[in-house]
Enzyme design. Structure first.
Site, PDB file in Angstrom:
ATOM      1  N   HIS A 178       0.843  -1.185   0.000  1.00 19.57           N
ATOM      2  CA  HIS A 178       0.000   0.000   0.000  1.00 19.57           C
ATOM      3  C   HIS A 178       0.886   1.246   0.000  1.00 19.57           C
ATOM      4  O   HIS A 178       2.113   1.161   0.172  1.00 19.57           O
ATOM      5  CB  HIS A 178      -0.948   0.003   1.211  1.00 19.57           C
ATOM      6  CG  HIS A 178      -0.249   0.007   2.528  1.00 19.57           C
ATOM      7  ND1 HIS A 178      -0.203  -1.092   3.359  1.00 19.57           N
ATOM      8  CD2 HIS A 178       0.450   0.971   3.163  1.00 19.57           C
ATOM      9  CE1 HIS A 178       0.480  -0.791   4.441  1.00 19.57           C
ATOM     10  NE2 HIS A 178       0.894   0.450   4.356  1.00 19.57           N
TER      11      HIS A 178
HETATM   12  C1  T46 Z   1       3.202   0.869   6.738  1.00 15.84           C
HETATM   13  C2  T46 Z   1       3.993  -0.344   6.995  1.00 15.84           C
HETATM   14  C3  T46 Z   1       5.439  -0.037   7.093  1.00 15.84           C
HETATM   15  C4  T46 Z   1      -4.471  -0.120  13.272  1.00 15.84           C
HETATM   16  O1  T46 Z   1      -5.617  -0.332  13.725  1.00 15.84           O
HETATM   17  N1  T46 Z   1      -3.681   0.837  13.853  1.00 15.84           N
HETATM   18  C5  T46 Z   1      -2.435   1.122  13.387  1.00 15.84           C
HETATM   19  O2  T46 Z   1      -1.758   2.015  13.944  1.00 15.84           O
HETATM   20  C6  T46 Z   1      -1.931   0.369  12.273  1.00 15.84           C
HETATM   21  C7  T46 Z   1      -0.541   0.634  11.726  1.00 15.84           C
HETATM   22  C8  T46 Z   1      -2.724  -0.593  11.724  1.00 15.84           C
HETATM   23  N2  T46 Z   1      -3.978  -0.840  12.206  1.00 15.84           N
HETATM   24  C9  T46 Z   1      -4.796  -1.901  11.622  1.00 15.84           C
HETATM   25  C10 T46 Z   1      -5.197  -1.642  10.176  1.00 15.84           C
HETATM   26  C11 T46 Z   1      -5.264  -3.008   9.559  1.00 15.84           C
HETATM   27  O3  T46 Z   1      -6.534  -3.576   9.801  1.00 15.84           O
HETATM   28  O4  T46 Z   1      -4.029  -3.105  11.586  1.00 15.84           O
HETATM   29  C12 T46 Z   1      -4.237  -3.820  10.369  1.00 15.84           C
HETATM   30  C13 T46 Z   1      -2.930  -4.009   9.631  1.00 15.84           C
HETATM   31  O5  T46 Z   1      -2.427  -2.731   9.272  1.00 15.84           O
HETATM   32  P1  T46 Z   1      -1.623  -2.465   7.920  1.00 15.84           P
HETATM   33  O6  T46 Z   1      -2.364  -3.023   6.765  1.00 15.84           O
HETATM   34  O7  T46 Z   1      -1.285  -1.030   7.858  1.00 15.84           O
HETATM   35  O8  T46 Z   1      -0.304  -3.330   8.190  1.00 15.84           O
HETATM   36  P2  T46 Z   1       1.019  -3.476   7.345  1.00 15.84           P
HETATM   37  O9  T46 Z   1       1.930  -4.310   8.139  1.00 15.84           O
HETATM   38  O10 T46 Z   1       0.708  -3.922   5.970  1.00 15.84           O
HETATM   39  O11 T46 Z   1       1.638  -1.990   7.200  1.00 15.84           O
HETATM   40  C14 T46 Z   1       2.224  -1.312   8.295  1.00 15.84           C
HETATM   41  C15 T46 Z   1       1.679   0.125   8.453  1.00 15.84           C
HETATM   42  O12 T46 Z   1       0.389   0.108   8.837  1.00 15.84           O
HETATM   43  C16 T46 Z   1       1.830   0.922   7.243  1.00 15.84           C
HETATM   44  O13 T46 Z   1       1.438   2.245   7.452  1.00 15.84           O
HETATM   45  O14 T46 Z   1       3.619   1.741   6.027  1.00 15.84           O
HETATM   46  O15 T46 Z   1       3.600  -1.108   8.138  1.00 15.84           O
END
Ligand code: T46
Length: 138
Positions: free
Chosen positions: A54
């Protein structure tokens, strides 16, 4: 690449200390960290895990692999760059409109992230074609 920077933190040794190891610090004054609102970590993932896929519209983030090794693949719509984070003294800044993918190189690697804003799902671009369209103004 725009909106991407590798920052190497200075390791502090105390040669007169009885303790082994290094200490690194990343201070508010170093990088306008005072405007950062959130810290989170990603842990417990096995080798070959892929996360990310993303971009963010506005978010600024600093990524630090504090245990193990994680490959970070970045794309700004024109140019690709890859970084393997495997030391606590390396900080990867990733700004807005950068498509990112993280690949776990070692089991249980831990990614620590310092983020400029509170969590906001509407700041995500999770569709690659939408990302490309925005970048190229289509
Ligand atoms: C990024 C890379 C480096 C939350 O509820 N609170 C939060 O602060 C975060 C970061 C995520 N979430 C929820 C949203 C999704 O349902 O946790 C789930 C997984 O999040 P995300 O799809 O963002 O996870 P990653 O590991 O793909 O990405 C993460 C960061 O979120 C993103 O901003 O740049 O790490």
């Amino acid at each position: 690449m725009r909106n991407v920077e590798v920052i190497k933190l200075e390791e502090k040794f105390d040669k007169d200390s009885l303790f082994d190891g290094s200490l690194v610090s990343f201070q508010v004054s170093d990088r306008k960290l005072d405007c950062f609102k959130r810290i989170y970590s990603i842990y417990g993932a096995k080798k070959n895990t892929i996360r990310g896929n993303h971009s963010h519209k506005h978010l600024n983030q600093f990524l630090i692999c504090i245990y193990g090794a994680i490959k970070i693949k970045l794309f700004d719509g024109y140019e690709h760059q890859e970084f393997t984070l495997n030391k606590s003294n390396i900080v990867l800044y990733v700004g807005p409109m950068i498509w990112r993918t993280m690949e776990w190189i070692e089991d249980d690697s831990v990614l620590l992230v310092i983020a400029s804003e509170e969590f906001d799902e509407s700041d995500y671009i999770r569709n690659y074609d939408v990302f490309l369209r925005i970048i190229h103004n289509d």
